[in-house]
Write a protein that holds these residues in place. Structure first.
Motif, PDB file in Angstrom:
ATOM      1  N   GLY A 243     -35.132 -18.228  19.539  1.00  0.00           N
ATOM      2  CA  GLY A 243     -34.145 -17.674  20.471  1.00  0.00           C
ATOM      3  C   GLY A 243     -33.510 -16.421  19.895  1.00  0.00           C
ATOM      4  N   HIS A 244     -32.238 -16.184  20.215  1.00  0.00           N
ATOM      5  CA  HIS A 244     -31.584 -14.935  19.792  1.00  0.00           C
ATOM      6  C   HIS A 244     -30.288 -15.154  19.022  1.00  0.00           C
ATOM      7  CE1 HIS A 244     -34.000 -14.011  23.350  1.00  0.00           C
ATOM      8  NE2 HIS A 244     -33.989 -12.746  23.017  1.00  0.00           N
ATOM      9  N   ASP A 245     -29.820 -16.401  18.922  1.00  0.00           N
ATOM     10  CA  ASP A 245     -28.431 -16.652  18.537  1.00  0.00           C
ATOM     11  C   ASP A 245     -28.235 -16.716  17.008  1.00  0.00           C
ATOM     12  OD1 ASP A 245     -25.850 -17.679  18.227  1.00  0.00           O
ATOM     13  OD2 ASP A 245     -25.959 -18.759  20.126  1.00  0.00           O
ATOM     14  N   GLY A 267     -39.735 -16.081  16.970  1.00  0.00           N
ATOM     15  CA  GLY A 267     -39.474 -15.171  18.082  1.00  0.00           C
ATOM     16  C   GLY A 267     -38.423 -14.129  17.750  1.00  0.00           C
ATOM     17  N   GLU A 268     -37.451 -14.008  18.648  1.00  0.00           N
ATOM     18  CA  GLU A 268     -36.437 -12.961  18.547  1.00  0.00           C
ATOM     19  C   GLU A 268     -35.451 -13.152  17.388  1.00  0.00           C
ATOM     20  OE1 GLU A 268     -36.419  -9.978  19.715  1.00  0.00           O
ATOM     21  OE2 GLU A 268     -35.276 -10.014  21.567  1.00  0.00           O
ATOM     22  N   LEU A 269     -35.620 -14.195  16.593  1.00  0.00           N
ATOM     23  CA  LEU A 269     -34.723 -14.342  15.436  1.00  0.00           C
ATOM     24  C   LEU A 269     -35.284 -13.687  14.175  1.00  0.00           C
ATOM     25  CD1 LEU A 269     -32.943 -17.768  15.945  1.00  0.00           C
ATOM     26  CD2 LEU A 269     -31.874 -15.534  15.677  1.00  0.00           C
ATOM     27  N   THR A 311     -31.667 -20.038  22.597  1.00  0.00           N
ATOM     28  CA  THR A 311     -31.523 -19.323  23.883  1.00  0.00           C
ATOM     29  C   THR A 311     -32.875 -19.282  24.550  1.00  0.00           C
ATOM     30  OG1 THR A 311     -32.035 -17.194  22.858  1.00  0.00           O
ATOM     31  CG2 THR A 311     -29.700 -17.755  23.013  1.00  0.00           C
ATOM     32  N   ASN A 312     -33.043 -18.393  25.554  1.00  0.00           N
ATOM     33  CA  ASN A 312     -34.396 -18.193  26.067  1.00  0.00           C
ATOM     34  C   ASN A 312     -35.238 -17.608  24.937  1.00  0.00           C
ATOM     35  OD1 ASN A 312     -32.732 -15.897  26.248  1.00  0.00           O
ATOM     36  ND2 ASN A 312     -33.964 -14.988  27.809  1.00  0.00           N
ATOM     37  N   CYS A 313     -36.541 -17.772  24.975  1.00  0.00           N
ATOM     38  CA  CYS A 313     -37.336 -18.194  26.141  1.00  0.00           C
ATOM     39  C   CYS A 313     -38.010 -19.550  25.865  1.00  0.00           C
ATOM     40  CB  CYS A 313     -38.404 -17.157  26.401  1.00  0.00           C
ATOM     41  SG  CYS A 313     -37.790 -15.577  26.997  1.00  0.00           S
ATOM     42  N   LEU A 314     -37.496 -20.596  26.493  1.00  0.00           N
ATOM     43  CA  LEU A 314     -38.069 -21.936  26.333  1.00  0.00           C
ATOM     44  C   LEU A 314     -39.138 -22.163  27.404  1.00  0.00           C
ATOM     45  CD1 LEU A 314     -37.972 -24.906  25.203  1.00  0.00           C
ATOM     46  CD2 LEU A 314     -36.235 -25.355  26.934  1.00  0.00           C
ATOM     47  N   GLN A 452     -33.413  -7.065  17.796  1.00  0.00           N
ATOM     48  CA  GLN A 452     -33.630  -7.827  19.032  1.00  0.00           C
ATOM     49  C   GLN A 452     -33.519  -6.889  20.238  1.00  0.00           C
ATOM     50  OE1 GLN A 452     -30.449 -10.745  18.764  1.00  0.00           O
ATOM     51  NE2 GLN A 452     -31.753 -12.154  17.622  1.00  0.00           N
ATOM     52  N   CYS A 453     -33.741  -7.450  21.430  1.00  0.00           N
ATOM     53  CA  CYS A 453     -33.672  -6.608  22.640  1.00  0.00           C
ATOM     54  C   CYS A 453     -32.274  -5.994  22.802  1.00  0.00           C
ATOM     55  CB  CYS A 453     -34.083  -7.402  23.872  1.00  0.00           C
ATOM     56  SG  CYS A 453     -33.321  -9.016  24.003  1.00  0.00           S
ATOM     57  N   ASN A 454     -31.221  -6.749  22.435  1.00  0.00           N
ATOM     58  CA  ASN A 454     -29.856  -6.226  22.543  1.00  0.00           C
ATOM     59  C   ASN A 454     -29.597  -5.095  21.556  1.00  0.00           C
ATOM     60  OD1 ASN A 454     -30.149  -8.962  21.201  1.00  0.00           O
ATOM     61  ND2 ASN A 454     -28.479  -8.036  20.028  1.00  0.00           N
ATOM     62  N   TYR A 486     -39.714  -8.377  30.922  1.00  0.00           N
ATOM     63  CA  TYR A 486     -40.108  -9.718  31.348  1.00  0.00           C
ATOM     64  C   TYR A 486     -38.974 -10.378  32.125  1.00  0.00           C
ATOM     65  CZ  TYR A 486     -40.834 -14.707  31.219  1.00  0.00           C
ATOM     66  OH  TYR A 486     -40.916 -16.019  31.579  1.00  0.00           O
ATOM     67  N   GLU A 487     -37.768 -10.373  31.521  1.00  0.00           N
ATOM     68  CA  GLU A 487     -36.699 -11.095  32.216  1.00  0.00           C
ATOM     69  C   GLU A 487     -35.437 -10.249  32.404  1.00  0.00           C
ATOM     70  OE1 GLU A 487     -34.405 -11.260  29.938  1.00  0.00           O
ATOM     71  OE2 GLU A 487     -34.803 -12.744  28.404  1.00  0.00           O
ATOM     72  N   GLN A 488     -34.326 -10.894  32.738  1.00  0.00           N
ATOM     73  CA  GLN A 488     -33.167 -10.170  33.259  1.00  0.00           C
ATOM     74  C   GLN A 488     -32.414  -9.367  32.202  1.00  0.00           C
ATOM     75  OE1 GLN A 488     -33.440 -13.889  34.012  1.00  0.00           O
ATOM     76  NE2 GLN A 488     -35.115 -12.918  35.110  1.00  0.00           N
ATOM     77  N   LYS A 489     -32.542  -9.729  30.918  1.00  0.00           N
ATOM     78  CA  LYS A 489     -31.880  -8.910  29.903  1.00  0.00           C
ATOM     79  C   LYS A 489     -32.558  -7.544  29.837  1.00  0.00           C
ATOM     80  CE  LYS A 489     -31.889 -12.388  26.842  1.00  0.00           C
ATOM     81  NZ  LYS A 489     -31.792 -12.975  25.496  1.00  0.00           N
ATOM     82  N   ALA A 490     -33.860  -7.541  30.036  1.00  0.00           N
ATOM     83  CA  ALA A 490     -34.583  -6.262  30.026  1.00  0.00           C
ATOM     84  C   ALA A 490     -34.161  -5.403  31.216  1.00  0.00           C
ATOM     85  CB  ALA A 490     -36.087  -6.518  30.063  1.00  0.00           C
ATOM     86  N   ILE A 491     -33.831  -6.054  32.334  1.00  0.00           N
ATOM     87  CA  ILE A 491     -33.361  -5.294  33.500  1.00  0.00           C
ATOM     88  C   ILE A 491     -32.020  -4.638  33.160  1.00  0.00           C
ATOM     89  CG2 ILE A 491     -32.581  -5.467  35.908  1.00  0.00           C
ATOM     90  CD1 ILE A 491     -34.494  -7.954  36.064  1.00  0.00           C
TER      91      ILE A 491
HETATM   92 FE1  FSO Z   1     -38.009 -11.645  24.475  1.00  0.00          FE
HETATM   93 FE2  FSO Z   1     -37.381 -13.806  25.902  1.00  0.00          FE
HETATM   94 FE3  FSO Z   1     -35.273 -10.712  23.771  1.00  0.00          FE
HETATM   95 FE4  FSO Z   1     -36.048 -11.607  26.509  1.00  0.00          FE
HETATM   96  S1  FSO Z   1     -37.543 -13.654  23.756  1.00  0.00           S
HETATM   97  S2  FSO Z   1     -38.222 -12.015  26.558  1.00  0.00           S
HETATM   98  S3  FSO Z   1     -35.805  -9.548  27.165  1.00  0.00           S
HETATM   99  O1  FSO Z   1     -35.694 -13.423  26.275  1.00  0.00           O
HETATM  100  O2  FSO Z   1     -34.585 -11.373  25.347  1.00  0.00           O
HETATM  101  O3  FSO Z   1     -37.044 -10.007  23.981  1.00  0.00           O
END
Ligand code: FSO
Ligand code: SF4
Length: 544
Positions: A243-245, A267-269, A311-314, A452-454, A486-491
């Protein structure tokens, strides 16, 4: 059901029978019911704020709940029923506080909405609300498209704001904005231009959310520094944190001190290893295991310890490994054990009952930690390398990974880059090329993992500082942005970049299904936003 909020939406159009992510129509309906209840709660919260009543609990709850409706976060009917009930309880409590001031409470169907006490009926209520919402598309499909852009961008923003408030970073203006958007999502009198302006405003406030999160992460864990991360394993019991946390990762590290358990990121960690107060305080943070989220069913199956999804992505877990996966915070899946970062003893017990890694495995290393402080610390060298021609062009290749085949484009692009180009990357899209050795230019690595994406916030700060050093605008820098969504954080991140006026962004692997051709036309005329083509063609265009 009707859901088109992510890139893997069925047939590139809309999920209407079952989510391609695994979301059931029941959960989809309850998510819509929850958003509806949040909108009523926001109306009351705005009134409470105007009367000086404290609303922090509602503010944080609203962000967490929007986060729970993101793709791949929560799949549990029971959780959403609980969330809906909590939204109503908070709303009624605020109403009592408003009444106590001698004022009449705001009157609206949404502020007075009562969910049914029966689960089946609640699901039906969600479906009816969804149907009514989609009905608005008949009036003006382009406005509906921008309304969805605003809602999905707001969900991404709320996810970042939730992480920030976990680290005690708050912004009253941000919370008020979230409530205003939710309270007025049905406004009928806005023009197309006004909806577009609101979408860009979501981008502006998302920048604030990412800035808060950056402040929370760097004040709590220090500024990331370039750090070599092993991709292999060492002998011993193990916990994998995905996740991201970062705060959840810290809780796992803290509570496993002295147990002999080694902690791995997933993943994102991965960028967590760059934060000095994590890496240096907890030597049992061993390394990184696996790649991007869509490979988890294979990777989790093979991990010989407990797994924590922060967090996502599960993804819907396979039966073969679901007993070792735990969820935290807004994440949920029926049958998976949910726990709190305050007490992870059940996770530790699971890890101890499992074999762990029985032999050493060397899979090489990667380097992370090139966030704004680290990169700007060598800004002079970077500026000189551009001036003397040894760096020709920067590419920001960032965003999400996903399962669709078109995503090979991103690894091809990076592989085909001429030797005098530097790649900045962030998000889980990096796993397509994160272990490639691209060498360096005069000591500056050609592949820089910003985070990370943030940490798009960090990348923006780097771009702004370089533009200042060259006395040009960001759009005039030798820099191309090639994003994967892919998902809403990217938007939300895309809207932030558009809000900043950044032109010529390339996005893929497909355009969001919720954007109509007319909205795409407007964005491409205003911002030169474009869909990716082929690696060769885009590379040639970026370098021309
Ligand atoms: Fe990826 Fe999932 Fe970080 Fe998203 S793990 S797809 S944009 O949740 O948040 O990059
Ligand atoms: Fe479909 Fe994505 Fe919605 Fe899941 S989140 S139901 S995959 S559009």
């Amino acid at each position: 059901m009707f859901c088109n909020q992510c890139e893997q939406t069925t047939r590139g159009d809309v999920c209407h029978q079952w989510g391609a992510c695994g979301k059931s129509p029941e959960v989809d309906a309850l998510q819509d019911l929850l958003v509806h209840c949040l909108r009523g709660l926001s109306q009351v919260a705005l009134q409470a704020k105007s009367l000086g009543i404290a609303t922090r609990e509602t503010d944080e709850f609203t962000c967490e709940m929007l986060f729970s409706t993101l793709t791949n976060v929560n799949f549990s009917v029971d959780d959403f029923i609980n969330f809906v009930n909590r939204a109503i309880a908070l709303r009624e409590s605020l109403k009592l506080q408003i009444k106590a001031t001698g004022n009449a409470v705001v009157e609206s169907a949404m502020a007075n909405f009562q969910p049914d006490s029966d689960t089946k009926q609640q699901i039906q209520q969600g479906k009816d609300l969804e149907f009514a919402f989609i009905g608005q598309s008949a009036k003006n499909i382009d406005i509906f498209s921008l309304k969805l852009t605003v809602l999905y961008g707001l969900k991404g923003l709320a996810a970042y704001a939730f992480h920030a408030c976990e680290l005690d970073q708050h912004d009253e203006g941000l919370y008020t904005f979230c409530h205003e958007v939710l309270a007025n999502l049905d406004a009928q009198d806005k023009t197309l231009e006004e909806w577009l302006a609101l979408a860009l405003k979501v981008g502006e406030i998302n920048l604030k959310a990412m800035e808060l999160l950056d402040a929370g992460n760097t004040t709590t864990f220090g500024h990331p520094t370039p750090t070599v991360v092993p991709l292999g394993s060492t002998v011993g019991k193990a916990i994998l944190v995905s996740g991201h946390d970062l705060l959840a990762l810290k809780a796992v590290l803290e509570q496993t001190v002295g147990t002999g358990i080694k902690v791995y990121t997933h993943g994102e960690l991965l960028p967590a290893h760059g934060y000095p107060k994590l890496k240096q305080t907890y030597p049992h943070l061993h390394g990184h295991y696996g790649t991007a989220w869509q490979n988890q069913t294979h990777e989790f199956d093979h991990f010989p310890g407990a797994i924590v999804m922060t967090t996502n992505c599960l993804m819907p877990p396979h039966q073969s490994y679901q007993d070792k996966v735990f969820t935290l915070g807004p994440v949920g899946y029926p049958g998976l054990q949910h726990t709190s970062i305050r007490d992870i003893s059940s996770i530790i017990a699971k890890a101890e009952s499992m074999p762990g890694f029985e032999s050493e495995c060397d899979r090489g290393t990667v380097t992370t930690g090139f966030a704004r402080n680290a990169v700007l610390g060598v800004a002079d060298a970077v500026v000189n390398a551009v001036k003397d021609g040894s760096i020709r062009h920067f590419f920001l290749v960032g965003g999400c990974d996903g399962a669709k085949p078109g995503r090979n484009y991103y690894s091809e692009l990076v592989e085909k880059l001429p030797d005098d180009c530097v790649v900045l990357t962030l998000g889980c899209g990096k796993f397509r090329f994160f272990d490639k050795d691209l060498g360096n230019i005069g000591g500056i690595p050609r592949l820089l993992d910003v985070g990370q994406c943030n940490d798009a916030y960090s990348a923006i700060q780097i771009a702004v500082a370089l533009a200042q050093a060259f006395d040009v605008t960001v759009n005039q820098l030798p820099l191309s942005l090639v994003l994967s969504w892919y998902e809403q954080k990217a938007i939300a991140v895309l809207l932030s970049l558009l809000y900043l006026g950044i032109q010529n962004i390339r996005i893929g692997p497909t355009l969001p299904a919720f954007l109509t051709p007319n909205v795409v036309k407007i964005l491409s005329e205003k911002f030169q936003l474009k869909l990716i083509t082929s690696a060769e063609q885009d590379l040639a265009a970026c370098l021309s």
